[in-house]
Write an enzyme that holds these catalytic residues in place. Structure first.
Site, mmCIF file in Angstrom:
data_model
loop_
_atom_site.group_PDB
_atom_site.id
_atom_site.type_symbol
_atom_site.label_atom_id
_atom_site.label_comp_id
_atom_site.label_asym_id
_atom_site.label_seq_id
_atom_site.Cartn_x
_atom_site.Cartn_y
_atom_site.Cartn_z
ATOM 1 N N LYS A 181 0.828 -1.203 0.000
ATOM 2 C CA LYS A 181 0.000 0.000 0.000
ATOM 3 C C LYS A 181 0.862 1.252 0.000
ATOM 4 O O LYS A 181 0.636 2.179 -0.780
ATOM 5 C CB LYS A 181 -0.936 -0.031 1.218
ATOM 6 C CG LYS A 181 -1.929 1.107 1.250
ATOM 7 C CD LYS A 181 -1.488 2.190 2.200
ATOM 8 C CE LYS A 181 -2.451 3.361 2.126
ATOM 9 N NZ LYS A 181 -2.045 4.402 3.103
ATOM 10 N N ASP B 277 -6.101 0.362 0.443
ATOM 11 C CA ASP B 277 -6.070 0.257 1.899
ATOM 12 C C ASP B 277 -7.353 -0.435 2.361
ATOM 13 O O ASP B 277 -8.109 -0.942 1.543
ATOM 14 C CB ASP B 277 -5.926 1.642 2.542
ATOM 15 C CG ASP B 277 -7.131 2.507 2.249
ATOM 16 O OD1 ASP B 277 -8.008 2.069 1.486
ATOM 17 O OD2 ASP B 277 -7.193 3.624 2.789
#
Length: 218
Positions: free
Chosen positions: A124, A142
């Site tokens: 991420k 996320d």
DNA sequence: AACTCGGGGCA
DNA sequence: TGCCCAGAGTT
């Protein structure tokens, strides 16, 4: 089982989110790749607001990997204590700075393969850096992006990798960054993990979660 | 896949 | 008080 939305339907959904969150964007608006990298490492399981509350002073005094390496993990830890996980993050940031200095001449690498090897940098965070500093060729997934995308049916994925691939496939590249922020805003304001505010959501007609969970409860 | 790291904001 | 938080690393 209902299938995931096609590209045109996805576009319609994103248009609704765009109108709902016209000024959706990250508060972590760092253009300097190094500052963006550090701020993003700090933001894990924290919030942009908290990160911003410490980075302003931090980056005023420490601007490069070399600057950060003048600090001990204990010293840096005290400076970032308020965001949580401060021991891990302090250790990871200094380890990352050491690698940047020794292997990348103090610069931030531009590929996911290199970024993801840095301590404290997962998929991420690597994608955030790429999508906001290096060519935008990534969508950062996320917990909000994962949850909301699956609920409203623009993807049907069992993990982050699948979510990322399906989003990139079904969304025009010039919207990747905006879509990322619309989904996050929706996840925080309405499509929350627990007790989502479905009564305020304009996407319940698209939503698998609403169809399968909320309506059955009611 | 499950577990751990965590202080601070907020109801 | 209890719940939650723009993840990553380890086992």
């Amino acid at each position: 089982m209902r299938k995931k939305l096609n590209k045109l339907e996805t576009k319609e959904v994103l248009e609704i989110l765009k109108n709902l969150y016209p000024d959706a964007k990250s508060e972590l608006n760092f253009t300097n790749p190094f500052e963006l990298l550090i701020a993003t490492i700090l933001s894990a399981q924290s919030t942009d607001k908290r990160v911003n509350s410490i980075t302003k002073d931090l980056f005023k005094e420490y601007k490069t990997p070399k600057d950060f390496l003048s600090l001990t993990t204990e010293e840096l830890g005290e400076k970032i204590r308020s965001i949580g996980f401060f021991r891990n993050k302090s250790k990871n940031i200094l380890s990352t700075c050491k690698i940047l200095l020794e292997d990348y001449d103090g610069e931030v690498p531009k590929t996911r393969e290199e970024l993801i090897k840095l301590p404290g940098v997962g998929r991420k965070t690597a994608n955030v850096v790429i999508s906001n500093a290096f060519g935008k060729d990534a969508i950062a997934v996320d917990t909000h992006v994962f949850r909301v995308s699956n609920r409203i049916g623009i993807v049907k994925a069992k993990n982050v990798d699948e979510t990322e691939n399906q989003l990139m496939k079904n969304i025009d590249k010039d919207l990747w960054s905006d879509a990322h922020h619309w989904l996050i805003f929706h996840g925080r304001r309405i499509c929350k993990a627990r007790s989502p505010k479905c009564s305020e959501c304009p996407l319940t007609n698209h939503c698998l979660y609403y169809k399968n969970v909320i309506q059955k409860e009611g």
